[in-house]
Design a protein around this motif. Structure first.
Motif, PDB file in Angstrom:
ATOM      1  N   LEU A  15      34.907  26.530  55.262  1.00 47.57           N
ATOM      2  CA  LEU A  15      35.309  26.544  56.672  1.00 47.57           C
ATOM      3  C   LEU A  15      36.271  27.697  56.945  1.00 47.57           C
ATOM      4  N   SER A  17      39.028  28.081  58.509  1.00 46.97           N
ATOM      5  CA  SER A  17      39.997  27.173  59.107  1.00 46.97           C
ATOM      6  C   SER A  17      41.446  27.446  58.723  1.00 46.97           C
ATOM      7  N   TYR A  81      39.136  20.447  63.825  1.00 48.26           N
ATOM      8  CA  TYR A  81      38.086  20.137  62.848  1.00 48.26           C
ATOM      9  C   TYR A  81      36.893  19.444  63.497  1.00 48.26           C
ATOM     10  N   ARG A  82      37.142  18.581  64.447  1.00 46.58           N
ATOM     11  CA  ARG A  82      36.049  17.842  65.071  1.00 46.58           C
ATOM     12  C   ARG A  82      35.206  18.701  66.006  1.00 46.58           C
ATOM     13  N   ALA A  85      36.145  24.109  64.240  1.00 45.66           N
ATOM     14  CA  ALA A  85      36.158  24.784  62.941  1.00 45.66           C
ATOM     15  C   ALA A  85      34.763  25.286  62.572  1.00 45.66           C
ATOM     16  N   ALA A 119      33.959  17.791  60.352  1.00 43.22           N
ATOM     17  CA  ALA A 119      33.595  19.189  60.519  1.00 43.22           C
ATOM     18  C   ALA A 119      32.261  19.506  59.862  1.00 43.22           C
ATOM     19  N   ARG A 122      29.272  17.869  61.630  1.00 44.21           N
ATOM     20  CA  ARG A 122      28.955  18.597  62.861  1.00 44.21           C
ATOM     21  C   ARG A 122      28.191  19.882  62.562  1.00 44.21           C
TER      22      ARG A 122
END
Length: 201
Positions: A15, A17, A81-82, A85, A119, A122
């Motif tokens: 990620l 992130s 994150y939801r 990311a 994350a 998704r």
């Protein structure tokens, strides 16, 4: 190498992130119209979230409780994150290729499991991983304590060749028992840090 297993770090490896962790405290203060001091990042970088919340409460005279500050910061991280990311470039293709080669893959991360699952689900790559190891799951707060778990996972799967991939130079020393190859991915965030990369190559 006859690669049969791979253990991935998540933040900065799969990620993109790392930036949210570097700026979330400053962004939180700015949401109240407060401009952080220039040395804010240097001050809080070694603190736990609770300690950072206590620091912000006192240094910036916030009227909120420590629990409220912590919840506010966690809310920002969870939202990222939801919903936002992204995967690192090439991560999806790499995971798909390893899956086609029947390489068993797991995750090791200091980030809360529900955030990682949200994350990666998704982004359509969660199903590639057989297990997720978090610091919380072993009662520790540093990634270095996950390393015995890495060995146990590799032995449990009876895979003699296991690659560990991570993004950060922190805690670079591997236990002697962990003989699998280590691959490091350098990020923009890491280029601003002072740790020595040659120690993990």
């Amino acid at each position: 190498m006859n690669l049969r297993g791979a253990i991935f770090d998540v933040d900065g490896t799969l990620l993109d992130s790392m930036s949210v962790w570097d700026t979330v405290g400053e962004d939180y203060l700015r949401s109240f119209g407060i401009e952080p001091k220039r040395n804010f990042q240097e001050t809080v970088k070694a603190m736990s979230l609770y300690q950072a919340a206590r620091h912000m409460q006192k240094a910036y005279e916030l009227s909120l409780s420590t629990a409220e500050i912590t919840a506010g910061i966690n809310g920002r991280i969870e939202d990222f994150y939801r919903h936002d990311a992204p995967l690192k470039p090439g991560a999806s293709e790499l995971l798909a290729q390893l899956s086609r080669r029947s390489v068993k893959m797991c995750l090791a991360t200091a980030t809360d499991r529900h955030l990682i699952e949200a994350a990666l689900s998704r982004l359509g790559v969660l199903s590639y991983f057989t297990e997720i190891f978090t610091c919380a799951s072993v009662g520790r707060t540093s990634r270095i304590f996950l390393k015995p778990l890495f060995v146990a996972w590799a032995r449990k799967k009876r895979k003699p060749s296991c690659l560990k991939t991570r993004s950060t130079p922190s805690a670079p020393q591997r236990p002697r028992a962990f003989l699998s190859p280590l691959s490091a991915i350098r990020t923009k965030t890491d280029r601003r840090r002072s740790e020595s990369w040659p120690t993990i190559t």
